[in-house]
Write a protein that holds these residues in place. Structure first.
Motif, PDB file in Angstrom:
ATOM      1  N   THR A 282      -9.074   5.476   2.343  1.00 44.04           N
ATOM      2  CA  THR A 282      -9.722   5.682   1.049  1.00 44.04           C
ATOM      3  C   THR A 282     -11.231   5.478   1.162  1.00 44.04           C
ATOM      4  OG1 THR A 282      -7.770   4.983  -0.156  1.00 44.04           O
ATOM      5  CG2 THR A 282      -9.861   4.837  -1.321  1.00 44.04           C
TER       6      THR A 282
ATOM      7  N   ARG B 135     -14.246   8.302   0.602  1.00 41.53           N
ATOM      8  CA  ARG B 135     -15.331   8.098  -0.362  1.00 41.53           C
ATOM      9  C   ARG B 135     -16.692   8.191   0.313  1.00 41.53           C
ATOM     10  NH1 ARG B 135     -12.429   3.163  -3.705  1.00 41.53           N
ATOM     11  NH2 ARG B 135     -10.865   4.506  -4.684  1.00 41.53           N
TER      12      ARG B 135
ATOM     13  N   LEU C  74      -3.633   7.254  -0.165  1.00 43.93           N
ATOM     14  CA  LEU C  74      -4.185   6.810   1.113  1.00 43.93           C
ATOM     15  C   LEU C  74      -4.287   5.289   1.144  1.00 43.93           C
ATOM     16  CD1 LEU C  74      -7.084   9.384   1.599  1.00 43.93           C
ATOM     17  CD2 LEU C  74      -4.660   9.593   2.171  1.00 43.93           C
TER      18      LEU C  74
ATOM     19  N   GLN D 284      -5.197  14.207   5.155  1.00 51.28           N
ATOM     20  CA  GLN D 284      -6.289  14.301   4.204  1.00 51.28           C
ATOM     21  C   GLN D 284      -7.632  14.345   4.928  1.00 51.28           C
ATOM     22  OE1 GLN D 284      -6.429  15.289   1.459  1.00 51.28           O
ATOM     23  NE2 GLN D 284      -7.720  14.212   0.007  1.00 51.28           N
TER      24      GLN D 284
ATOM     25  N   GLU E  70       0.839  -1.189   0.000  1.00 54.23           N
ATOM     26  CA  GLU E  70       0.000   0.000   0.000  1.00 54.23           C
ATOM     27  C   GLU E  70       0.876   1.242   0.000  1.00 54.23           C
ATOM     28  OE1 GLU E  70      -3.907   0.194   2.029  1.00 54.23           O
ATOM     29  OE2 GLU E  70      -2.821  -1.031   3.462  1.00 54.23           O
TER      30      GLU E  70
ATOM     31  N   GLU F  93     -12.344   4.023  -9.026  1.00 56.42           N
ATOM     32  CA  GLU F  93     -12.965   4.967  -8.112  1.00 56.42           C
ATOM     33  C   GLU F  93     -14.043   5.774  -8.831  1.00 56.42           C
ATOM     34  OE1 GLU F  93     -10.935   7.235  -4.946  1.00 56.42           O
ATOM     35  OE2 GLU F  93     -10.832   8.841  -6.429  1.00 56.42           O
TER      36      GLU F  93
ATOM     37  N   ASP G 254      -7.993   7.336 -10.918  1.00 55.99           N
ATOM     38  CA  ASP G 254      -8.340   5.968 -10.611  1.00 55.99           C
ATOM     39  C   ASP G 254      -9.703   5.648 -11.244  1.00 55.99           C
ATOM     40  OD1 ASP G 254      -9.105   3.620  -9.481  1.00 55.99           O
ATOM     41  OD2 ASP G 254      -8.404   4.124  -7.464  1.00 55.99           O
TER      42      ASP G 254
ATOM     43  N   SER H 104     -10.084  12.375 -10.721  1.00 55.38           N
ATOM     44  CA  SER H 104      -9.291  11.248 -10.244  1.00 55.38           C
ATOM     45  C   SER H 104      -8.596  10.566 -11.413  1.00 55.38           C
ATOM     46  CB  SER H 104     -10.191  10.256  -9.508  1.00 55.38           C
ATOM     47  OG  SER H 104      -9.442   9.145  -9.089  1.00 55.38           O
TER      48      SER H 104
ATOM     49  N   GLY I 261      -2.752  10.021   5.630  1.00 55.71           N
ATOM     50  CA  GLY I 261      -4.180   9.753   5.736  1.00 55.71           C
ATOM     51  C   GLY I 261      -4.871  10.737   6.668  1.00 55.71           C
TER      52      GLY I 261
ATOM     53  N   THR J 297      -8.348  10.645  -2.787  1.00 58.72           N
ATOM     54  CA  THR J 297      -7.877   9.433  -2.110  1.00 58.72           C
ATOM     55  C   THR J 297      -6.463   9.063  -2.514  1.00 58.72           C
ATOM     56  OG1 THR J 297      -8.753   8.014  -3.856  1.00 58.72           O
ATOM     57  CG2 THR J 297     -10.208   8.474  -2.004  1.00 58.72           C
ATOM     58  N   TRP J 298      -5.811   9.949  -3.247  1.00 57.01           N
ATOM     59  CA  TRP J 298      -4.467   9.636  -3.729  1.00 57.01           C
ATOM     60  C   TRP J 298      -3.527   9.389  -2.555  1.00 57.01           C
ATOM     61  CZ3 TRP J 298       0.495  11.431  -3.428  1.00 57.01           C
ATOM     62  CH2 TRP J 298       1.377  10.922  -4.394  1.00 57.01           C
TER      63      TRP J 298
ATOM     64  N   GLN K 106      -8.219  14.328  -6.708  1.00 57.73           N
ATOM     65  CA  GLN K 106      -7.446  13.194  -6.202  1.00 57.73           C
ATOM     66  C   GLN K 106      -7.627  13.015  -4.699  1.00 57.73           C
ATOM     67  OE1 GLN K 106      -6.038  11.562  -8.473  1.00 57.73           O
ATOM     68  NE2 GLN K 106      -5.059  12.881  -9.961  1.00 57.73           N
TER      69      GLN K 106
END
Ligand SMILES: Nc1ncnc2c1ncn2[C@@H]1O[C@H](COP(=O)(O)OP(=O)(O)O)[C@@H](O)[C@H]1O
Ligand SMILES: [Mg+2]
Lengths: 512, 309
Positions: free
Chosen positions: A439, A443, A434, A410, A41, A465, A462, A460, A407, A431-432, A429
């Protein structure tokens, strides 16, 4: 294909930053003719380990063996000389210099006076051999992110590296470009290079690697043959036995349009046009997803939408009221909220504490002042309340926010921006970088405000996502919208990838 | 014509000390180090050059020693800013104050003395060219050396491997380090060389121009050099034009004064500085790509390899 003695062998690598172990006694090796994936991660310590291998960081403990012999890399030059080279997450290219200048950077064997034509010829040769075409005379800042990555990869080959490290190379690519990259990697493997592929995406690791080593919180969980494990096993090794909270998208009726951008054009920091007459509309209780490879005008768009970047052309309207050229404070006081990608710069002031960072956003409100003075009690009270509600882990409200983990940083910004009754949220971004828990949390909070009726723009890279959260989905390429899908569920990854590479939706014809 | 030639020739002569300092600062800043100590270093250079020439009767020795002392002085700057990562602005200002004070103190006994200095050395043939000849080629050797230096540094920065390294370090030290370049070494060398050139500029004032030592005789030329780096957008050729422009305004102001006018002298003395402000304002208004692309991106930022961002 693979031989017994590894090309490089890292043993017991430990590296700490400010007392926190980014790597804790990690073993890792790579053999000739294999792709060895490093999975973990964000924050697991993958980049740190590879920076140690490449001589950029010096390990606190541990030894490095090269074909069985111990070596000590004091600087990146030592590692490069030993045939170990890396494409960093941020490439490490000099933007104002040309491709060929970047290629020979740090190389001593090109004479005192540089012969451009000879160097360019070598580059063209190599580029042809690997199908990595670039213009050697172009300045790097003019290249797209994908092209810059090509330059960085080519540079490793140019320096005749045997061990090639690629740090999260697919993060900046469209799915099609990623596939192209994989075929380049296979090519390198066939030629007997040892390739280290870093990622936190399971499917990519499964597709490209021969072996995979999993890192979690700085520790090595294990090394396994990729063919012998399933995705569930890998996922479990990566995140532990934590339950991944599923994001439940709740129904929400899209309401009327509240925020409109019409034909806006803006310039980027280099005074080049970043958006070309772009239009979009945010609706009440709806998430508009914006897909695209980083650097296609997303930052400029977000900044323009919240009044931070002047429009060269076009107009903004909120609740039917003209907002073009309005001061940022007008946007703020109408509850237009901004979650920038750049958390430590635009989002928060790293050296200020939690209270101060909260106050920066609200200091002018009557509730937070006593005449001309700040009402720190009220500010602290409110900060404490949002910190609790958003579950921000911090020793106190008085520590500088740079002490918080990514984390929690954010979460703090989200807590500040989503507090109260946001009408419009521009999230870039969010959740970038995290971990899965954070994440999911982020969300969920976005879905909360959506349910409360906020109009949300979610930018995003992703795709998963975006597909999971968006009510509508747009794709941006070079400052233009390539298409807008009213039902993202109908989109295939293939199609989105092509749109991200510049193919307009309209050109897909019937059935799209 | 009879008026133009002497003024242009004087412009070159009074632009030369600024030019040396500007070239030095360009090299230093291209590596990412800002040295605001130039004014102080020039003063120390002026005193050193004069003192050594006074005692040895050799202007060349004076100039050479001035270069060395300037470099040594900037070793302090390099140590504090490159090795220890101290704030470069603060350190540079301290260096200027130190240089100003120290040169005044040490130079007391030399005030009022004069030296032979350096004579003009017309280049045979070249000095016969109309207009250009008397302006450019009827000068002293240090002027010719500065012409060569302008082209040499331009070529060095753009077309040599060490020049590429230097620019890379000033643009993105982390990328340079990852490519195997030793950022501290490059920055140290650039700072020392830049300091040497600044001192040489100062020594030119005392040894070649005026043949004497006067306290604070640079009167802000070091600061003008810092401004000229921006004026020239970190480019040696453009900066040379700037230096002569400023030298010209200075020379013109002297002549206007000598001709006797009703304009108060202090107003005329202000001219070069007013021009600095006007030019910098003009450039900043035009802003845009030129400056952004010319300015070393990492200028003024300390670098440690294991720091993030
Ligand atoms: N230069 C650095 N200074 C301080 N902390 C760092 C530095 N580099 C990494 N870290 C910390 O080390 C941990 C691992 O980071 P990193 O190796 O970048 O993880 P990954 O690449 O797996 O996402 C993180 O907690 C990060 O904050
Ligand atoms: Mg990383």
């Amino acid at each position: 294909m693979t031989t017994a003695s590894p090309l490089v062998d890292l043993r017991g690598i430990t590296k700490t930053f400010l007392g926190v172990a980014a790597n804790d006694s990690v073993d890792f090796d790579v053999r000739a003719g294999e792709v060895h994936a490093l999975l973990g991660e964000n924050g697991a310590g993958k980049s740190t380990l590879m920076n140690v291998l490449c001589g950029l960081y010096r390990p606190d403990e541990g030894r490095i063996f090269l074909s069985g012999e111990e070596v000590h890399f004091r600087t990146p030059r030592d590692a490069i000389a030993a045939g170990i080279d890396m494409v960093h997450q941020h490439f490490m290219l000099i933007p104002v210099q040309t491709v060929w200048e970047n290629m020979i950077l740090g190389q001593e064997d090109f004479g005192f006076i540089l012969s451009k034509s000879a160097i360019c010829r070598r580059i063209d040769e190599l580029a042809g051999q690997y199908g990595l075409h670039v213009d050697p005379e172009a300045p790097v800042w003019q290249l797209s992110i994908g092209e810059q990555q090509r330059v960085a990869i080519l540079r490793m080959l140019f320096r005749e590296a045997r061990v090639l490290v690629l740090d999260e190379p697919t993060a900046v690519l469209t799915p099609q470009e990623a596939r192209q990259l994989f075929s380049t990697l296979r090519r390198m493997r066939e030629e007997g290079h040892g390739v280290i592929f870093i990622s936190h995406k399971l499917d990519e690791v499964a597709e490209i690697s021969d072996r995979v080593t999993i890192l979690r919180k700085g520790r090595k969980v294990g090394t396994v043959k990729t063919s012998g494990v399933g995705p569930e096993e890998l996922a479990e090794m990566m995140i532990g036995s934590r339950v991944v909270p599923a994001v439940n998208k709740r129904a929400g009726g899209a309401g009327e349009a509240v925020f409109q951008a019409r034909n806006i054009s803006v310039l980027n920091d280099k005074d080049l046009q970043a958006l070309h007459g772009l239009s979009l509309e945010l609706r009440r209780g709806e998430i508009l997803g914006l897909a695209g490879v980083d650097g296609n005008g997303q930052t400029e768009l977000c900044e323009a939408l919240v009044g931070l970047r002047p429009l060269v052309e076009g107009s903004l309207a909120f609740d039917g009221r003209e907002m073009t050229g309005a001061p940022v404070r007008d946007f703020l006081s109408r509850d237009v909220r901004y979650i920038p990608a750049d958390r430590r710069g635009t989002g928060l002031v790293p050296t200020m504490n939690l209270r101060e960072n909260y106050a920066l956003r609200h200091y002018w409100r009557d509730a937070f002042r006593k005449g001309p003075f700040m009402n720190w009690e009220a500010i602290a009270g409110q900060t404490g309340r949002i910190v609790e509600r958003f579950d921000v882990v911090t020793p106190s409200l008085g520590v500088p926010v740079r002490m918080l983990s990514g984390g929690n940083l954010q979460k703090l910004m989200l807590a500040r921006e989503l507090d109260g009754d946001p009408r419009v949220v521009i999230a870039m971004q969010p959740t970038w970088g995290l971990d899965v828990g954070a994440t999911a949390f982020v969300r969920e909070r976005l879905l909360d405000v959506r349910e409360k009726g906020a109009a949300i723009l979610l930018v995003s890279e992703d795709l998963e996502e975006l597909l999971a959260l968006s009510d509508r989905l747009a794709v941006i390429h070079k400052g233009r919208i390539m298409g807008l899908l009213d039902d993202p569920r109908l989109a295939t990854e293939e199609m989105l990838g092509l749109m991200m590479a510049g193919k307009p939706l309209a050109s897909f014809g019937e059935g799209a | 014509m009879d008026l133009l030639v002497p003024i242009l020739a004087a412009a070159v002569r009074s632009g030369t000390p600024i030019l040396y300092a500007t070239l030095g600062e360009i090299i230093t800043e291209k590596s990412g180090v800002m040295n605001l100590g130039i004014e102080g270093v020039m003063l120390v250079g002026a005193l050193t050059g004069f003192g050594v020439t006074y005692h040895s009767a050799s202007p060349w020795l004076g100039l050479a020693v001035a270069f060395g002392v300037g470099a040594a002085l900037c070793a302090i700057h390099a140590f504090l800013c490159v090795t220890l990562g101290v704030n470069q602005v603060v350190c540079g200002l301290a260096l200027t104050m130190f240089g100003t004070g120290a040169s005044s103190l040490v130079g007391r006994s030399l005030v009022g003395e004069t030296i032979e200095g350096m004579r003009a050395f017309p280049l045979p043939g070249l000095s016969e060219i109309p207009l250009l000849g008397p302006v450019l080629f009827n000068q002293d050797a240090m002027v010719y050396l500065s012409f060569g230096l302008v082209f040499l540094l331009w070529f060095f920065l753009l077309h040599t491997r060490p020049g590429l390294k230097l620019r890379a370090v000033g643009e993105s030290p982390i990328a340079a380090a990852a490519a195997g370049i030793s950022v501290p070494t490059v920055r140290w060398m650039a700072t020392l060389f830049g300091g040497g050139l600044a001192a040489l500029g100062g020594a030119y004032l005392s040894v070649v121009n005026s043949h004497m030592w006067v306290e604070q005789m640079t009167s802000g030329r070091g600061w003008i050099a810092v401004a000229l780096v921006i004026f020239g957008i970190w480019h040696p050729l453009r900066s040379a034009l700037g230096a002569y422009l400023f030298g010209g305004v200075g020379a013109l102001q002297l002549r206007v004064q000598a001709a006797g006018t009703s304009i108060p002298a202090p107003l005329l003395l202000m001219l070069p500085y007013v021009l600095t402000v006007v030019v910098l304002t003009g450039i900043s208004i035009r802003k845009g790509k030129g400056i952004l692309l010319g300015a070393p991106a990492a200028l003024g930022l300390p670098f440690h390899r294991e720091d993030r961002d």
